[in-house]
Design a protein around this motif. Structure first.
Motif, PDB file in Angstrom:
ATOM      1  N   GLU A 729       0.828  -1.204   0.000  1.00 40.68           N
ATOM      2  CA  GLU A 729       0.000   0.000   0.000  1.00 40.68           C
ATOM      3  C   GLU A 729       0.867   1.260   0.000  1.00 40.68           C
ATOM      4  N   ARG A 733       0.988   4.158  -2.883  1.00 35.81           N
ATOM      5  CA  ARG A 733       0.757   5.573  -2.605  1.00 35.81           C
ATOM      6  C   ARG A 733       1.983   6.403  -2.997  1.00 35.81           C
ATOM      7  N   ARG A 736       2.395   7.657  -6.584  1.00 36.37           N
ATOM      8  CA  ARG A 736       1.572   8.772  -7.055  1.00 36.37           C
ATOM      9  C   ARG A 736       2.279  10.107  -6.905  1.00 36.37           C
ATOM     10  N   ALA A 901      -4.609   9.962   3.678  1.00 33.13           N
ATOM     11  CA  ALA A 901      -4.101   9.899   2.313  1.00 33.13           C
ATOM     12  C   ALA A 901      -4.619  11.062   1.466  1.00 33.13           C
ATOM     13  N   ASP A 905      -2.373  14.170  -0.345  1.00 31.36           N
ATOM     14  CA  ASP A 905      -2.313  14.562  -1.749  1.00 31.36           C
ATOM     15  C   ASP A 905      -2.293  16.076  -1.887  1.00 31.36           C
TER      16      ASP A 905
END
Length: 920
Positions: A729, A733, A736, A901, A905
């Motif tokens: 995971e 992440r 990205r 999360a 971003d």
């Protein structure tokens, strides 16, 4: 045996002609004299040959032992030289850092940090190998740095250190006796690129002398010593080691050349030899000497000549006895053949020899044999029977056997009745008894097994033969096996089986008495660390010491048991309330607080104690389980405490089991999520990475923090699949995060790796799979491993870290400063980042020791070209001081709390535009 009871016919009188000595008697006498003289010469030659063989064999054996001892000492010295060179490497690095510190902006701080790192490295080396002291000495004899355990530099060590700029080679000082009474051996090693030297002081009593004092088994006078010329006076020879043979020359004895034995002179000059010599007292010895390469020492192994030839003397005597016996037998045969005796004398001689042979045969039997008449009186007994009963054979004849061997005081099983000895005389049957006892003359008894067999003549019983043997040793072994079956072999305490049996009996007795019982469960705290750090032998000694203290702290009728490993249990009977049990617990805790000496170190063996009480309605298994549950409650409090069982503890245990079951389902359903805490570059206040932190979304309990379930996951092994999910995971992440328009590198992502994961053989495959599935570049993944985990099984850990490093990921030591890693291990491990533990950061704002340690670790990271990350930065003052110390990165609430999360971003987008990070 009563030979006078055997009728022997009278021999006839000799005729006058039979008394005349014929010529052959004279010739026989002359031949005997000649044979005696020849035999004496042969015996002397044989003895000389046997003596020479024995001396040659001892010379070979002593030479081999001396060579072996020399090679062992040489190998031991090589290991010490490696350690001394390692210390010299630390000193050389310090000299370079000291020179570089002159050009540093803050010279005092840089020099202090370099000096602290040197002292730390030398202290770690000294403690790792249990050396007495380690010094760094300059060319004028001043101590630059010291990791000193006891004494100061001796004059000889200081002279060797100051002479090192000229010699430029290693020097050995000692072994010698210090004024404090300690012995010391020192290695002086030059420091490359400087005029300094390193002095490593070793205690030879525990490290070197055992090799020298290991003597050949079965000898009384064998001894080994180290000999060398005195460095300050080459005409003096010194003894450099003690000896296992007390009369040998003492350690430290100095003898001038004119008084020294030849063997010492040859050995000290490097001449290896073996042969017969005289020792310093003038005694004759067989000895061998072998020099120790590069040390100037000689290993001398010797044994007294009398002991060396003792085997030859014994063999000669045996051979002589056999020859004499053979000659005697031959003479008897010749005389018996030549002498013409009458038939009556020959018949009488045969009867006498037969009687004697029968007596010898019966006396040679290991079993006791007694012949009885119909009244139970002894007609015959062999020597074995008399010896076992403590009598002389004649004293037993005509005596009734039963009153002798069985006490008449009513204590024996046969007193007042008929024993099988007498029954065999009455019914004529064979009786065997395997478990009986006989009394000796001195009143003591011993266990016997015997068989009573009737003697028949013409069908009628005329007596009996009793054959018995001593079975005391068998009984002792049976008792020993029974004891071993119910007792711990190491401590001698009751084992689990015996303890449970006694608990059941104690509960049964409570039905008749108005009282209860209590069971204490004890588990030693941190025993595994002691066992791993000091070795299993030290751990066994600690367990024995704890057993002794438990016995002394409890009441005389209490049962103390070792259940296995580091678990103990105590059964308290006649306990009316908790106060009585707690009084015993307080005595046990007081006894456990005293330190235990293990290999020269004081060790505190604290314990977690669980207490459970029960009565007649309780069951043994339930009581033991309750005490065990209470013990785990005490251990959960941090150890060194006790807890009394309460019903809710059992409920807590069931809750823990339920939580483990839920955790297993959570792994299958992936009920976890990750939050991310930013890692900030202090000089620019820009986010350069994030650390992934796990959370558990429980369907009933809500959010479960890692502190509540990570420990359970470690114990159950579920940490491996959980860690695999976190890796997958976090990499997904991290992929990205994209580079910003100005070309800045995308954020790195850090993932914690547990000790259980690191030991798992599939960790490298899991990392590669997570990188491949997500497309994340390996250099953007940072794996964090705690310092304590890295230091477990360092060689295996090093291989695993190198395998991870080969993938391309970066490695960080988490919580650095809380473990015991050394400078040499940091240099060996492929580490990229040091993360300072929060305990040091908390003290940065207050100054003091924690701030100094933080500064030193940051300087150490700079010297090793490692980036440093400060964890748990919560105030602006801490941030500013860390920046002043030269720390690279930091994370903590002063910058941002762990972020979800989706929030991350947004933050990352701002970061990519190089905006400052704000506190979340």
């Amino acid at each position: 045996m009563a030979l006078d009871r055997i009728p022997v016919p009278l021999a006839p009188a000799l005729s006058p002609s039979a008394s005349r000595r014929p010529l052959w008697a004279f010739l026989a006498a002359v031949g005997f004299v000649v044979a005696l003289a020849g035999g004496n010469a042969i015996a002397r030659a044989r003895f000389t040959h046997l003596r020479a063989l024995a001396l040659a064999q001892w010379q070979q054996q002593l030479t081999a032992n001396a060579e072996l001892t020399s090679s062992v000492i040489d190998a031991w010295l090589d290991e010490r030289r490696i350690d001394a060179r390692e210390a010299s490497g630390y000193v050389a690095a310090y000299a370079e850092l000291e020179g570089a510190a002159v050009r540093a902006p803050d010279r005092a701080v840089a020099k202090t940090a370099a000096h602290s790192a040197l002292v730390w490295a030398l202290t770690t080396l000294r403690r790792r190998h249990s050396y007495q002291s380690v010094w760094a000495v300059d060319d004028v004899g001043h101590v630059v740095a010291a990791a000193d355990g006891s004494d100061t530099l001796t004059d000889a060590e200081r002279r060797a250190a100051t002479d090192m700029p000229k010699a430029r080679r290693e020097r050995i000082v000692g072994p010698e006796m210090l004024p404090s009474g300690n012995s010391r051996l020192s290695l002086i090693m030059p420091v490359a690129g400087t005029a300094w030297s390193t002095v490593v002081a070793i205690s030879p009593g525990s490290a070197l002398f055992p090799y020298v004092m290991r003597e050949t088994g079965g000898t009384a006078t064998a001894r080994t010593k180290l000999i060398a010329r005195d460095p300050s006076d080459t005409m003096v020879y010194r003894v450099l080691s003690p000896s296992a043979y007390p009369p040998s020359e003492p350690f430290g004895l100095a003898v001038r050349r004119s008084e020294a034995p030849l063997l010492w002179i040859l050995g000290a000059h490097g001449i290896d030899t073996a042969g017969r010599f005289t020792d310093i007292r003038g005694g004759r010895i067989v000895a061998a000497t072998t020099h120790v390469p590069g040390a100037g020492w000689a290993v001398v192994r010797a044994i007294d000549e009398d002991e060396a030839i003792a085997g030859a003397v014994a063999r000669f005597r045996t051979e002589a006895a056999l020859v004499i016996g053979a000659v005697s037998v031959l003479a008897v045969i010749i005389i018996a053949t030549v002498i013409d005796a009458s038939k009556r004398r020959r018949a009488a001689a045969r009867i006498a020899r037969l009687a004697r042979a029968n007596e010898l045969i019966l006396d040679s039997v290991g079993e006791g044999i007694v012949g009885l008449d119909l009244r139970g009186r002894a007609m015959f007994c062999n020597r074995a029977a008399a010896r076992m009963l403590g009598y002389e054979p004649p004293a037993l004849l005509d005596q009734a056997l039963h009153p002798i061997v069985h006490p008449t005081d009513g204590t024996a099983r046969h007193s007042g009745g008929h024993c099988p000895i007498e029954t065999a005389l009455r019914d004529g049957n064979v009786h065997r008894v395997d478990d009986d006892s006989f009394r000796r003359m001195d009143g003591t008894t011993f266990y016997v097994a015997y068989e009573s067999t009737p003697i028949r003549e013409n069908g009628a019983v005329v007596g009996a033969v009793i054959a018995f043997r001593d079975v005391s040793e068998r009984k002792r072994l049976e008792a020993q096996l029974t004891h071993q079956a119910f007792h711990d072999a190491l401590t001698g305490l009751a084992n689990r089986a015996l303890f449970r049996d006694r608990v059941e009996h104690a509960l049964t007795r409570t039905e008749r008495h108005a009282s209860g019982v209590a069971v204490l469960f004890l588990d030693l705290d941190n025993f595994k660390a002691i066992n791993d750090g000091l070795g299993h032998a030290a751990g066994d000694r600690l367990l024995c010491a704890v057993a002794g203290r438990l016995m002394s702290a409890t009441r005389g009728h209490d049962t103390v048991a070792r259940l296995g490993g580091d678990e103990f249990a105590i059964l308290l009977e006649a306990v009316h309330d908790d106060a009585e049990a707690l009084a015993v617990v307080e005595r046990v805790e007081a006894a456990m607080r005293a330190p235990v000496q293990l290999d020269g170190k004081d060790v505190i063996a604290s314990a977690s104690i669980g207490i459970a009480r029960g009565g007649s309605a309780s069951r043994a298994d339930e009581l033991l389980r309750n005490a065990d549950v209470a013990m785990y409650r005490a251990k959960a409090r941090g150890g060194a405490s006790h807890a009394v069982f309460a019903p809710e503890m059992h409920a807590a245990l069931l809750d823990r089991l339920e939580l483990e079951a839920d955790l297993r389902r959570a792994v299958e359903r992936e009920e976890f999520r990750l939050v991310y805490q930013p890692i900030v570059e202090l000089t620019t206040t820009r986010c350069v990475g994030v650390e992934a932190l796990i959370r558990w979304n429980h369907s009933e309990r809500g959010q479960v923090m890692p502190l509540e379930f990570i420990g359970l996951a470690e114990e159950s092994g579920l940490i491996v699949p959980i860690g695999r999910w976190v890796l997958r995971e976090a990499c997904r992440r991290g992929a990205r995060f994209v580079p910003s328009a100005d070309g800045s590198e995308p954020l790195s992502i850090s993932v914690n790796i547990s000790g259980r994961q690191l030991q798992h053989p599939g960790l490298a495959d899991d990392v590669m799979a997570a990188l491949e599935d997500s497309g994340l570049a390996p250099e953007r993944l940072v794996l964090e491993i705690t310092e304590s985990v890295i230091m477990q099984d360092t060689e295996s850990t090093l291989r695993k870290l190198r395998a991870l490093k080969a993938i391309g990921v970066r490695l960080a030591i988490d919580d650095f400063g809380t473990g015991y890693s050394s400078l040499s291990y940091l240099q060996r491990f492929p580490i990229d980042i040091l993360k300072l533990d929060k305990t040091f950061i908390d003290g940065v704002g207050r100054g003091g020791t924690d701030a100094a340690l933080a500064r030193t670790i940051i300087a150490l990271g700079d010297m090793l070209h490692l980036r440093t990350v400060a964890e748990g930065v919560e105030t602006v003052q801490q941030r500013d001081e860390l920046l002043a110390f030269g720390c690279d990165l930091a994370q903590g609430y002063v910058f941002a709390k762990p972020l979800e999360a989706d929030v991350l971003d947004t933050l990352v987008n701002r970061v990519m535009m190089r905006d400052p990070v704000v506190t979340a």
